[in-house]
Design an enzyme around this catalytic site. Sequence first.
Site, PDB file in Angstrom:
ATOM      1  N   ARG A 106       0.845  -1.194   0.000  1.00  0.00           N
ATOM      2  CA  ARG A 106       0.000   0.000   0.000  1.00  0.00           C
ATOM      3  C   ARG A 106       0.886   1.251   0.000  1.00  0.00           C
ATOM      4  O   ARG A 106       1.958   1.252   0.619  1.00  0.00           O
ATOM      5  CB  ARG A 106      -0.853  -0.048   1.265  1.00  0.00           C
ATOM      6  CG  ARG A 106      -1.831   1.090   1.453  1.00  0.00           C
ATOM      7  CD  ARG A 106      -2.995   0.984   0.555  1.00  0.00           C
ATOM      8  NE  ARG A 106      -4.119   1.776   1.022  1.00  0.00           N
ATOM      9  CZ  ARG A 106      -5.139   2.115   0.240  1.00  0.00           C
ATOM     10  NH1 ARG A 106      -5.180   1.727  -1.032  1.00  0.00           N
ATOM     11  NH2 ARG A 106      -6.145   2.806   0.712  1.00  0.00           N
ATOM     12  N   THR A 392      -9.509   0.251  -9.718  1.00  0.00           N
ATOM     13  CA  THR A 392      -8.737  -0.820  -9.068  1.00  0.00           C
ATOM     14  C   THR A 392      -8.738  -2.073  -9.934  1.00  0.00           C
ATOM     15  O   THR A 392      -9.591  -2.232 -10.798  1.00  0.00           O
ATOM     16  CB  THR A 392      -9.360  -1.126  -7.689  1.00  0.00           C
ATOM     17  OG1 THR A 392      -9.236   0.029  -6.888  1.00  0.00           O
ATOM     18  CG2 THR A 392      -8.684  -2.268  -6.966  1.00  0.00           C
ATOM     19  N   GLU A 431      -3.869   8.010  -3.899  1.00  0.00           N
ATOM     20  CA  GLU A 431      -4.313   7.197  -2.756  1.00  0.00           C
ATOM     21  C   GLU A 431      -4.452   8.013  -1.469  1.00  0.00           C
ATOM     22  O   GLU A 431      -5.073   7.558  -0.510  1.00  0.00           O
ATOM     23  CB  GLU A 431      -3.330   6.044  -2.549  1.00  0.00           C
ATOM     24  CG  GLU A 431      -3.958   4.719  -2.219  1.00  0.00           C
ATOM     25  CD  GLU A 431      -4.626   4.071  -3.415  1.00  0.00           C
ATOM     26  OE1 GLU A 431      -5.832   3.780  -3.333  1.00  0.00           O
ATOM     27  OE2 GLU A 431      -3.949   3.837  -4.437  1.00  0.00           O
TER      28      GLU A 431
HETATM   29  O1  DON Z   1      -8.018   0.891  -1.524  1.00  0.00           O
HETATM   30  C1  DON Z   1      -9.177   1.253  -1.658  1.00  0.00           C
HETATM   31  O2  DON Z   1     -10.076   0.919  -0.923  1.00  0.00           O
HETATM   32  C2  DON Z   1      -9.540   2.125  -2.846  1.00  0.00           C
HETATM   33  N1  DON Z   1      -8.421   2.928  -3.223  1.00  0.00           N
HETATM   34  C3  DON Z   1      -9.983   1.219  -3.932  1.00  0.00           C
HETATM   35  C4  DON Z   1     -10.554   1.931  -5.088  1.00  0.00           C
HETATM   36  C5  DON Z   1     -11.321   1.007  -5.955  1.00  0.00           C
HETATM   37  O3  DON Z   1     -11.476  -0.143  -5.716  1.00  0.00           O
HETATM   38  C6  DON Z   1     -11.943   1.548  -7.128  1.00  0.00           C
HETATM   39  N2  DON Z   1     -12.516   0.462  -7.920  1.00  0.00           N
HETATM   40  N3  DON Z   1     -13.016   0.244  -8.843  1.00  0.00           N
END
Ligand code: DON
Length: 591
Positions: A106, A392, A431
């Site tokens: 992360r 994602t 992020e």
């Molecule tokens: O880590 C997370 O929870 C978000 N940054 C995830 C974003 C996400 O899954 C978008 N998806 N389609």
Amino acid sequence: MRLSLLSSPALLLVSLLRCFVYVKGTPLKTRGNTLRKPTHGAVASESAVCSGIGGDILRAGGNAADAIVATVLCVGTVDAHHSGIGGGGFALVRSPKGKYKMIDFRETAPRASNETMFVTQTNSTASTIGGLSVGVPGELRGLESIHKMYGRLPWKRLFQPAIKLAKEGFVIQGQLAGAIASNAAFILNDTEFSSVYAPNGTLLKQGSVAHRPAYAKTLTAVANHGADEFYCKDRWIARASVKAARHSYLQPGIITLEDWEGYKVEIREPASIHYKGLKLTSTVAPSSGTVVLGALNILSGYDLSYTTDPTTGLVVDSNLTAHKLVESFKFAYGQRTVLGDPKFVKNVTKLELEFMEPQMGAKIRAVMPSNSTGPPSLYDPTGFEIKQTPGTSQIVAADESGLVISLTTTVNLYFGSHIMVHETGVILNDEMDDFSSPDSSNAFGYVATPANYIQPGKRPLSSISPVIAEDEHGRFVFANGAAGGSRIITANIQTLRHYLDHNYTAQQAVNAPRVHDQIFPQVTTVEYTSVSQNVTGYNNATVASLASLGHNISWVAPGVSVAAVIGHRDGVFDPAADPRVPNSGHVVIQC
Ligand code: DON
């Protein structure tokens, strides 16, 4: 065939030639017979091209670790709107000996960041667009760890397919085409993005061929010299990246070369619960694996009832079970509000363990209303809310040695921070928006949770939550994961229950319509039918029953979460990618 037992290269070659690949979309003449043979391995992702590359790696003698590295690099090349080496994520690994590890790659907050850095900003998009939104990326350190700990083929080999695609061109698929179209004004105005996605001044569309020469150069450098080439502060990639973030015309950033070079993966011990005779393992904070396990811990104590869906003929939850499912989501999202990076929030690990204890499941079942849904305060005593975002990618790979890896990686929102580094072609993540900021709603109107406030070096709380299931003999049964912001959690709970509780095939488990509720907003979304996406909508009678119990139903189009899974029954891998994304795909390597 057991590749690990092969000693002579000639024997290896002969054995490999006996393997062939089944790629999703190839008609299966004798599905029953063909797929009942033991299989060597499988890969599933939201890109058929990239799963195919993972399959090639397995066929070339690689294992699931090699396959996942090559597939992830490919996905980050052809679907850069949601992932790439400028982002980060989590991998859950089950070793051939049945030992689990969580690889946390992360992003981290820059050293100059602070709790109120977005609150004091006049620029309301500072946490999502431009230099301040960028966390130190972790993806390459994550892939490096996976490869060092479990890989078999040379690191350099795993980069070749992605480099070729970036250099020679790749076909733009539906989801990327949609992301380009919805960011048209930005892309056309930005020199770096337009050079890739609008090279002649016109936006590329689905079916057009895109090229990423700068990204190819970066991948080549990292293939030849390792991940240090990306992270070392005296090397060109780090210098160009930090400069791009600090001097972004969108919003100047604070990330430094020391932040960049200092990035480290965290190898964590995953968490497990027992669920209906199976051992389920998932990732811990700062991911949300224990939120998934928390919901399943609640459900595990019920004698759940089922019925048959009149439209599909498949086993589905009875009305009462569907209600309990939605209620378990809400209690689990309530539990999530106290989670944050365990290095910074001291009691997180203790709380996670409590959420997974059978007594906690019993305590929640005792207060769960069976003929109504409760007010938000019942589930979320702290009154905090959960966020949701798009952007994602989920990839899962398994091989016959018992090695299984489920990896979810993200740049957060579509095209991350909207910074594409000129020299490297890397899109930097945004992020930082996954953190909370005090007394302030984020771009999606969600309220903050203090455990997730920004601190230098901290990792933002994520919804990523892959699960691996094994039976009482320690045999691999199922691995899942999903994209979809806050909906990742409910997608993972549901694909798992479809495979294990409803005895679906992996593809049925992924295709089945999803229900979602995260306390706030006070809405229970249910997917309706989409013939083109191969999703038969949620059962009308069940939805009517949920509505009668007070759930505030909203029908939504399939696609708010995207899953990729691998099942394993009778020695046969059964992978599935999500039809909600056009051109997703899986491969099975058969011998
Ligand atoms: O880590 C997370 O929870 C978000 N940054 C995830 C974003 C996400 O899954 C978008 N998806 N389609």
